[in-house]
Design a protein around this motif. Structure first.
Motif, PDB file in Angstrom:
ATOM      1  N   GLN A   1      -5.686  16.798 -23.096  1.00 25.49           N
ATOM      2  CA  GLN A   1      -6.017  16.883 -21.679  1.00 25.49           C
ATOM      3  C   GLN A   1      -4.731  16.981 -20.875  1.00 25.49           C
ATOM      4  OE1 GLN A   1      -9.107  16.884 -20.323  1.00 25.49           O
ATOM      5  NE2 GLN A   1     -10.015  16.859 -22.350  1.00 25.49           N
ATOM      6  N   PRO A   2      -4.776  17.610 -19.709  1.00 26.72           N
ATOM      7  CA  PRO A   2      -3.576  17.620 -18.873  1.00 26.72           C
ATOM      8  C   PRO A   2      -3.200  16.183 -18.520  1.00 26.72           C
ATOM      9  CG  PRO A   2      -5.391  18.854 -17.847  1.00 26.72           C
ATOM     10  CD  PRO A   2      -5.893  18.299 -19.134  1.00 26.72           C
ATOM     11  N   PRO A   3      -1.933  15.906 -18.364  1.00 31.10           N
ATOM     12  CA  PRO A   3      -1.532  14.526 -18.067  1.00 31.10           C
ATOM     13  C   PRO A   3      -2.128  14.048 -16.752  1.00 31.10           C
ATOM     14  CG  PRO A   3       0.326  16.032 -17.835  1.00 31.10           C
ATOM     15  CD  PRO A   3      -0.821  16.827 -18.385  1.00 31.10           C
ATOM     16  N   LYS A   4      -2.552  12.788 -16.752  1.00 32.95           N
ATOM     17  CA  LYS A   4      -3.090  12.189 -15.528  1.00 32.95           C
ATOM     18  C   LYS A   4      -1.915  11.727 -14.668  1.00 32.95           C
ATOM     19  CE  LYS A   4      -7.310  10.545 -17.674  1.00 32.95           C
ATOM     20  NZ  LYS A   4      -8.117   9.415 -18.044  1.00 32.95           N
ATOM     21  N   PRO A   5      -2.108  11.672 -13.362  1.00 27.63           N
ATOM     22  CA  PRO A   5      -1.037  11.149 -12.514  1.00 27.63           C
ATOM     23  C   PRO A   5      -0.723   9.715 -12.922  1.00 27.63           C
ATOM     24  CG  PRO A   5      -2.827  12.045 -11.181  1.00 27.63           C
ATOM     25  CD  PRO A   5      -3.278  12.067 -12.611  1.00 27.63           C
ATOM     26  N   PRO A   6       0.526   9.293 -12.799  1.00 26.82           N
ATOM     27  CA  PRO A   6       0.870   7.929 -13.205  1.00 26.82           C
ATOM     28  C   PRO A   6       0.084   6.899 -12.413  1.00 26.82           C
ATOM     29  CG  PRO A   6       2.696   8.976 -12.030  1.00 26.82           C
ATOM     30  CD  PRO A   6       1.637  10.013 -12.229  1.00 26.82           C
ATOM     31  N   ARG A   7      -0.466   5.916 -13.115  1.00 25.04           N
ATOM     32  CA  ARG A   7      -1.271   4.880 -12.476  1.00 25.04           C
ATOM     33  C   ARG A   7      -0.574   3.523 -12.507  1.00 25.04           C
ATOM     34  NH1 ARG A   7      -4.476   7.939  -9.593  1.00 25.04           N
ATOM     35  NH2 ARG A   7      -5.948   9.149 -10.791  1.00 25.04           N
ATOM     36  N   LYS A   8       0.552   3.432 -13.206  1.00 23.18           N
ATOM     37  CA  LYS A   8       1.191   2.126 -13.353  1.00 23.18           C
ATOM     38  C   LYS A   8       1.661   1.557 -12.024  1.00 23.18           C
ATOM     39  CE  LYS A   8       5.128   4.624 -15.134  1.00 23.18           C
ATOM     40  NZ  LYS A   8       5.742   4.983 -16.364  1.00 23.18           N
ATOM     41  N   GLY A   9       1.814   2.417 -11.023  1.00 24.66           N
ATOM     42  CA  GLY A   9       2.259   1.934  -9.730  1.00 24.66           C
ATOM     43  C   GLY A   9       1.163   1.313  -8.878  1.00 24.66           C
ATOM     44  N   VAL A  10      -0.098   1.439  -9.301  1.00 20.73           N
ATOM     45  CA  VAL A  10      -1.217   0.948  -8.493  1.00 20.73           C
ATOM     46  C   VAL A  10      -1.073  -0.539  -8.206  1.00 20.73           C
ATOM     47  CG1 VAL A  10      -3.721   0.612  -8.400  1.00 20.73           C
ATOM     48  CG2 VAL A  10      -2.781   2.735  -9.319  1.00 20.73           C
ATOM     49  N   ALA A  11      -0.654  -1.312  -9.198  1.00 16.80           N
ATOM     50  CA  ALA A  11      -0.535  -2.763  -9.019  1.00 16.80           C
ATOM     51  C   ALA A  11       0.479  -3.131  -7.940  1.00 16.80           C
ATOM     52  CB  ALA A  11      -0.168  -3.430 -10.341  1.00 16.80           C
ATOM     53  N   SER A  12       1.367  -2.221  -7.624  1.00 12.28           N
ATOM     54  CA  SER A  12       2.373  -2.509  -6.594  1.00 12.28           C
ATOM     55  C   SER A  12       1.968  -2.010  -5.209  1.00 12.28           C
ATOM     56  CB  SER A  12       3.721  -1.896  -6.986  1.00 12.28           C
ATOM     57  OG  SER A  12       3.644  -0.488  -6.966  1.00 12.28           O
ATOM     58  N   TRP A  13       0.772  -1.406  -5.115  1.00  6.81           N
ATOM     59  CA  TRP A  13       0.333  -0.884  -3.824  1.00  6.81           C
ATOM     60  C   TRP A  13       0.137  -1.990  -2.805  1.00  6.81           C
ATOM     61  CZ3 TRP A  13      -4.210   3.019  -4.998  1.00  6.81           C
ATOM     62  CH2 TRP A  13      -3.687   4.150  -5.625  1.00  6.81           C
ATOM     63  N   SER A  14       0.517  -1.710  -1.573  1.00  9.39           N
ATOM     64  CA  SER A  14       0.254  -2.604  -0.445  1.00  9.39           C
ATOM     65  C   SER A  14      -1.184  -2.392   0.031  1.00  9.39           C
ATOM     66  CB  SER A  14       1.216  -2.283   0.703  1.00  9.39           C
ATOM     67  OG  SER A  14       0.922  -0.989   1.228  1.00  9.39           O
ATOM     68  N   LYS A  15      -1.611  -3.247   0.949  1.00 13.70           N
ATOM     69  CA  LYS A  15      -2.949  -3.067   1.530  1.00 13.70           C
ATOM     70  C   LYS A  15      -3.051  -1.707   2.226  1.00 13.70           C
ATOM     71  CE  LYS A  15      -2.411  -7.121   3.413  1.00 13.70           C
ATOM     72  NZ  LYS A  15      -2.539  -8.316   4.245  1.00 13.70           N
ATOM     73  N   GLN A  16      -1.979  -1.297   2.885  1.00 14.84           N
ATOM     74  CA  GLN A  16      -1.976  -0.013   3.584  1.00 14.84           C
ATOM     75  C   GLN A  16      -2.078   1.153   2.592  1.00 14.84           C
ATOM     76  OE1 GLN A  16      -2.255   0.511   6.887  1.00 14.84           O
ATOM     77  NE2 GLN A  16      -2.471   2.668   6.353  1.00 14.84           N
ATOM     78  N   GLN A  17      -1.431   1.020   1.440  1.00  9.78           N
ATOM     79  CA  GLN A  17      -1.514   2.080   0.432  1.00  9.78           C
ATOM     80  C   GLN A  17      -2.927   2.172  -0.156  1.00  9.78           C
ATOM     81  OE1 GLN A  17       2.050   0.579  -1.582  1.00  9.78           O
ATOM     82  NE2 GLN A  17       2.802   2.679  -1.622  1.00  9.78           N
ATOM     83  N   VAL A  18      -3.589   1.031  -0.286  1.00 13.51           N
ATOM     84  CA  VAL A  18      -4.980   1.050  -0.737  1.00 13.51           C
ATOM     85  C   VAL A  18      -5.831   1.778   0.302  1.00 13.51           C
ATOM     86  CG1 VAL A  18      -7.018  -0.375  -1.226  1.00 13.51           C
ATOM     87  CG2 VAL A  18      -4.794  -0.984  -2.211  1.00 13.51           C
ATOM     88  N   ALA A  19      -5.569   1.502   1.578  1.00 12.57           N
ATOM     89  CA  ALA A  19      -6.297   2.191   2.653  1.00 12.57           C
ATOM     90  C   ALA A  19      -6.054   3.696   2.591  1.00 12.57           C
ATOM     91  CB  ALA A  19      -5.876   1.626   4.006  1.00 12.57           C
ATOM     92  N   GLU A  20      -4.831   4.103   2.303  1.00 12.16           N
ATOM     93  CA  GLU A  20      -4.520   5.527   2.178  1.00 12.16           C
ATOM     94  C   GLU A  20      -5.237   6.133   0.975  1.00 12.16           C
ATOM     95  OE1 GLU A  20      -0.241   5.682   2.075  1.00 12.16           O
ATOM     96  OE2 GLU A  20      -0.083   4.866   4.101  1.00 12.16           O
ATOM     97  N   TRP A  21      -5.326   5.368  -0.113  1.00 12.54           N
ATOM     98  CA  TRP A  21      -6.054   5.826  -1.301  1.00 12.54           C
ATOM     99  C   TRP A  21      -7.527   6.069  -0.961  1.00 12.54           C
ATOM    100  CZ3 TRP A  21      -9.972   2.845  -3.567  1.00 12.54           C
ATOM    101  CH2 TRP A  21     -10.511   3.369  -4.745  1.00 12.54           C
ATOM    102  N   LEU A  22      -8.124   5.152  -0.184  1.00 12.13           N
ATOM    103  CA  LEU A  22      -9.523   5.327   0.234  1.00 12.13           C
ATOM    104  C   LEU A  22      -9.699   6.652   0.974  1.00 12.13           C
ATOM    105  CD1 LEU A  22     -10.751   1.878   1.600  1.00 12.13           C
ATOM    106  CD2 LEU A  22     -11.852   3.255  -0.158  1.00 12.13           C
ATOM    107  N   THR A  23      -8.795   6.934   1.893  1.00 11.69           N
ATOM    108  CA  THR A  23      -8.860   8.178   2.650  1.00 11.69           C
ATOM    109  C   THR A  23      -8.692   9.373   1.720  1.00 11.69           C
ATOM    110  OG1 THR A  23      -7.984   7.057   4.595  1.00 11.69           O
ATOM    111  CG2 THR A  23      -7.860   9.456   4.591  1.00 11.69           C
ATOM    112  N   GLY A  24      -7.896   9.194   0.671  1.00 12.73           N
ATOM    113  CA  GLY A  24      -7.683  10.256  -0.298  1.00 12.73           C
ATOM    114  C   GLY A  24      -8.939  10.609  -1.084  1.00 12.73           C
ATOM    115  N   ILE A  25      -9.862   9.672  -1.204  1.00 15.59           N
ATOM    116  CA  ILE A  25     -11.137   9.959  -1.873  1.00 15.59           C
ATOM    117  C   ILE A  25     -11.890  11.001  -1.044  1.00 15.59           C
ATOM    118  CG2 ILE A  25     -13.383   9.012  -2.555  1.00 15.59           C
ATOM    119  CD1 ILE A  25     -11.991   6.320  -3.023  1.00 15.59           C
ATOM    120  N   GLY A  26     -11.800  10.854   0.260  1.00 15.58           N
ATOM    121  CA  GLY A  26     -12.441  11.759   1.200  1.00 15.58           C
ATOM    122  C   GLY A  26     -12.299  11.164   2.594  1.00 15.58           C
ATOM    123  N   ASN A  27     -12.184  12.001   3.587  1.00 13.09           N
ATOM    124  CA  ASN A  27     -11.958  11.512   4.952  1.00 13.09           C
ATOM    125  C   ASN A  27     -13.025  10.534   5.415  1.00 13.09           C
ATOM    126  OD1 ASN A  27      -9.553  12.878   5.298  1.00 13.09           O
ATOM    127  ND2 ASN A  27     -10.542  14.683   6.185  1.00 13.09           N
TER     128      ASN A  27
END
Length: 93
Positions: A14-40
């Motif tokens: 399979q094509p390589p997946k984007p690195p996920r190891k950084g998820v544990a270091s996400w701030s609350k704001q980065q989680v909010a940005e991830w939510l928006t990334g799912i869809g507006n």
């Protein structure tokens, strides 16, 4: 044949997946940005995640978020809850 199977698997991989190891270091704001990334449409739930202190560790911790918690965060739509939980599952892999 051992080397040829390795050779074949390189093409079948399979094509390589984007690195996920950084998820544990996400701030609350980065989680909010991830939510928006799912869809507006999911951006509207950011305040609930931020207000409940959901950072990267909380997001991917097994058992930390389930359907009930998402309801508490203001995610009224069952379809949206299923999608968010599906996307969280992808982050845990």
């Amino acid at each position: 044949t051992g080397s040829s199977s390795v050779y074949m698997s390189a093409f079948d991989a399979q094509p390589p997946k984007p690195p996920r190891k950084g998820v544990a270091s996400w701030s609350k704001q980065q989680v909010a940005e991830w939510l928006t990334g799912i869809g507006n449409v999911y951006a509207r739930y950011s305040a609930g995640f931020i207000g409940n202190g959901i950072d990267g560790v909380e997001l991917i911790m097994d058992g930390s978020l389930a359907d009930e918690e998402l309801v508490e965060f203001g995610v009224a739509s069952a379809v949206h809850r299923k999608r968010i939980l599906k996307e969280i599952g992808k982050l845990r892999k």
